[in-house]
Design a protein around this motif. Sequence first.
Motif, mmCIF file in Angstrom:
data_model
loop_
_atom_site.group_PDB
_atom_site.id
_atom_site.type_symbol
_atom_site.label_atom_id
_atom_site.label_comp_id
_atom_site.label_asym_id
_atom_site.label_seq_id
_atom_site.Cartn_x
_atom_site.Cartn_y
_atom_site.Cartn_z
ATOM 1 N N HIS A 196 -47.199 -55.910 -26.975
ATOM 2 C CA HIS A 196 -47.951 -55.005 -26.100
ATOM 3 C C HIS A 196 -48.212 -55.653 -24.748
ATOM 4 O O HIS A 196 -48.072 -55.005 -23.714
ATOM 5 C CB HIS A 196 -49.270 -54.591 -26.749
ATOM 6 N N VAL A 197 -48.596 -56.918 -24.755
ATOM 7 C CA VAL A 197 -48.844 -57.620 -23.494
ATOM 8 C C VAL A 197 -47.570 -57.632 -22.652
ATOM 9 O O VAL A 197 -47.608 -57.375 -21.447
ATOM 10 C CB VAL A 197 -49.376 -59.053 -23.735
ATOM 11 N N GLU A 198 -46.442 -57.887 -23.285
ATOM 12 C CA GLU A 198 -45.175 -57.901 -22.556
ATOM 13 C C GLU A 198 -44.849 -56.508 -22.004
ATOM 14 O O GLU A 198 -44.380 -56.380 -20.870
ATOM 15 C CB GLU A 198 -44.052 -58.392 -23.459
ATOM 16 N N THR A 199 -45.112 -55.467 -22.771
ATOM 17 C CA THR A 199 -44.888 -54.094 -22.307
ATOM 18 C C THR A 199 -45.758 -53.787 -21.097
ATOM 19 O O THR A 199 -45.282 -53.225 -20.102
ATOM 20 C CB THR A 199 -45.183 -53.084 -23.440
ATOM 21 N N VAL A 200 -47.033 -54.161 -21.159
ATOM 22 C CA VAL A 200 -47.938 -53.944 -20.029
ATOM 23 C C VAL A 200 -47.451 -54.713 -18.812
ATOM 24 O O VAL A 200 -47.447 -54.193 -17.692
ATOM 25 C CB VAL A 200 -49.389 -54.345 -20.396
ATOM 26 N N MET A 201 -46.999 -55.940 -19.020
ATOM 27 C CA MET A 201 -46.518 -56.755 -17.918
ATOM 28 C C MET A 201 -45.319 -56.085 -17.233
ATOM 29 O O MET A 201 -45.266 -55.992 -16.008
ATOM 30 C CB MET A 201 -46.131 -58.148 -18.411
ATOM 31 N N VAL A 202 -44.384 -55.576 -18.006
ATOM 32 C CA VAL A 202 -43.208 -54.908 -17.441
ATOM 33 C C VAL A 202 -43.620 -53.629 -16.718
ATOM 34 O O VAL A 202 -43.166 -53.363 -15.599
ATOM 35 C CB VAL A 202 -42.161 -54.621 -18.540
ATOM 36 N N ASP A 214 -47.572 -66.129 -21.829
ATOM 37 C CA ASP A 214 -48.335 -67.027 -22.710
ATOM 38 C C ASP A 214 -49.826 -67.010 -22.365
ATOM 39 O O ASP A 214 -50.675 -66.956 -23.255
ATOM 40 C CB ASP A 214 -47.809 -68.461 -22.616
ATOM 41 N N GLN A 215 -50.146 -67.056 -21.064
ATOM 42 C CA GLN A 215 -51.548 -67.063 -20.643
ATOM 43 C C GLN A 215 -52.249 -65.763 -21.031
ATOM 44 O O GLN A 215 -53.382 -65.768 -21.512
ATOM 45 C CB GLN A 215 -51.657 -67.286 -19.137
#
Length: 79
Positions: A31-37, A18-19
Amino acid sequence: MSASPFDGSALPTATLLDQLCAHFPGAGRGHVETVMVEEHEILVGGEPGDVVPGVLFAAVLERLQREAGAHPDGGALPA
């Protein structure tokens, strides 16, 4: 004391996502979730669990800033 993304405290994965999405609205949540993983796999291997260390937040933040064309300290990258 509350968790901070830069003090080594752990954050729930959903809070981190979320942040980062709020900070990079143009990147898209997927995309943010992909980068995080991907960054989690680079740092510790495997998929993120329920709790994410602050170092992951910093790594994802730095990568998204690079992708957005901004230097991690907030300034623009040279062309």
